[in-house]
Design an enzyme around this catalytic site. Sequence first.
Site, PDB file in Angstrom:
ATOM      1  N   THR A  89       1.246  -3.814  -3.180  1.00 34.91           N
ATOM      2  CA  THR A  89       0.085  -4.520  -3.741  1.00 34.91           C
ATOM      3  C   THR A  89      -0.899  -3.453  -4.211  1.00 34.91           C
ATOM      4  O   THR A  89      -0.732  -2.265  -3.907  1.00 34.91           O
ATOM      5  CB  THR A  89      -0.610  -5.414  -2.686  1.00 34.91           C
ATOM      6  OG1 THR A  89      -1.139  -4.582  -1.642  1.00 34.91           O
ATOM      7  CG2 THR A  89       0.345  -6.429  -2.086  1.00 34.91           C
ATOM      8  N   ALA A  94      -0.570  -1.454   1.195  1.00 32.97           N
ATOM      9  CA  ALA A  94      -1.914  -2.033   1.079  1.00 32.97           C
ATOM     10  C   ALA A  94      -2.859  -0.875   0.786  1.00 32.97           C
ATOM     11  O   ALA A  94      -2.872   0.130   1.511  1.00 32.97           O
ATOM     12  CB  ALA A  94      -2.293  -2.739   2.370  1.00 32.97           C
ATOM     13  N   VAL A 144      -0.017   2.648   4.015  1.00 29.51           N
ATOM     14  CA  VAL A 144      -1.376   2.731   3.465  1.00 29.51           C
ATOM     15  C   VAL A 144      -1.285   3.408   2.104  1.00 29.51           C
ATOM     16  O   VAL A 144      -0.668   4.472   1.959  1.00 29.51           O
ATOM     17  CB  VAL A 144      -2.311   3.533   4.403  1.00 29.51           C
ATOM     18  CG1 VAL A 144      -3.695   3.661   3.785  1.00 29.51           C
ATOM     19  CG2 VAL A 144      -2.402   2.863   5.775  1.00 29.51           C
ATOM     20  N   LYS A 145      -1.890   2.755   1.113  1.00 31.95           N
ATOM     21  CA  LYS A 145      -1.813   3.297  -0.258  1.00 31.95           C
ATOM     22  C   LYS A 145      -3.117   4.027  -0.561  1.00 31.95           C
ATOM     23  O   LYS A 145      -4.210   3.463  -0.395  1.00 31.95           O
ATOM     24  CB  LYS A 145      -1.620   2.131  -1.221  1.00 31.95           C
ATOM     25  CG  LYS A 145      -0.816   2.429  -2.456  1.00 31.95           C
ATOM     26  CD  LYS A 145      -0.472   1.115  -3.150  1.00 31.95           C
ATOM     27  CE  LYS A 145       0.099   1.334  -4.522  1.00 31.95           C
ATOM     28  NZ  LYS A 145       0.259   0.067  -5.245  1.00 31.95           N
ATOM     29  N   VAL A 146      -2.992   5.268  -0.984  1.00 32.89           N
ATOM     30  CA  VAL A 146      -4.179   6.071  -1.317  1.00 32.89           C
ATOM     31  C   VAL A 146      -4.009   6.654  -2.723  1.00 32.89           C
ATOM     32  O   VAL A 146      -2.885   6.889  -3.171  1.00 32.89           O
ATOM     33  CB  VAL A 146      -4.399   7.231  -0.302  1.00 32.89           C
ATOM     34  CG1 VAL A 146      -4.637   6.697   1.106  1.00 32.89           C
ATOM     35  CG2 VAL A 146      -3.248   8.219  -0.318  1.00 32.89           C
TER      36      VAL A 146
END
Length: 218
Positions: free
Chosen positions: A27, A56, A82-84
Amino acid sequence: MKFFVDTGDIDEIKTLAATGMVDGVTTNPSLIAKSGRDFKEVIQQICSIVDGPVSAEVAATDYETMRKEAEVIRKWGDNIAVKVPLTEDGLRVCKELSDDGTLVNVTLCFSPAQAILAAKAGASFVSPFVGRLDDISQDGLQLISDIVRIYDNYPQFDTEVLVASIRNPLHIVESAKMGAHVMTAPPAVIRQLYKHPLTTSGLAAFVEDWKKTGQSIL
Ligand code: G3P
């Protein structure tokens, strides 16, 4: 090649998961906005449907706030990635989370140089955006080829190439030929993979011929 679905639409995820085509979900803030739903609720619901990684994304862009957001997000499910963003601050967060055993997806990668940095920061996934490069008349698939080749030279890099911003089946097939580990595509593009005119016409002919036999299997 692992198949992730790029959506915040729960019904789509459920339908595709039933076909066995969903190894994970990605997402981004735009997809969450499109869902019109609460971020945490959507992500937790996805995590309850899909066993594989669920990306996310943090909303902040500075190190301190991203780090705090990442702490919150990673508790939403055992399979959270975790998307960074691919920035200096983003990769600092990536390194700390990865050292801690959390999956991290580094997003908005547009160059081989950035992909090297993501791997050195210990990212689980790097997301090169093929379609957005094509949109500005640069060769998105060439980027995938370059990253796969570079990563192959360094077996100590554990980062998987997650082809993102996919617009058509060719992006998937060509990336698979290059050996990209994962692709993420919108549900509509995944469904396009089933289509071939000879399948459609061949099936129609079989159905017609079967009628002529007057038989029934059931
Ligand atoms: O999640 C990242 C991504 O796949 C973006 O795709 O179509 O907005 O360029 P797109």
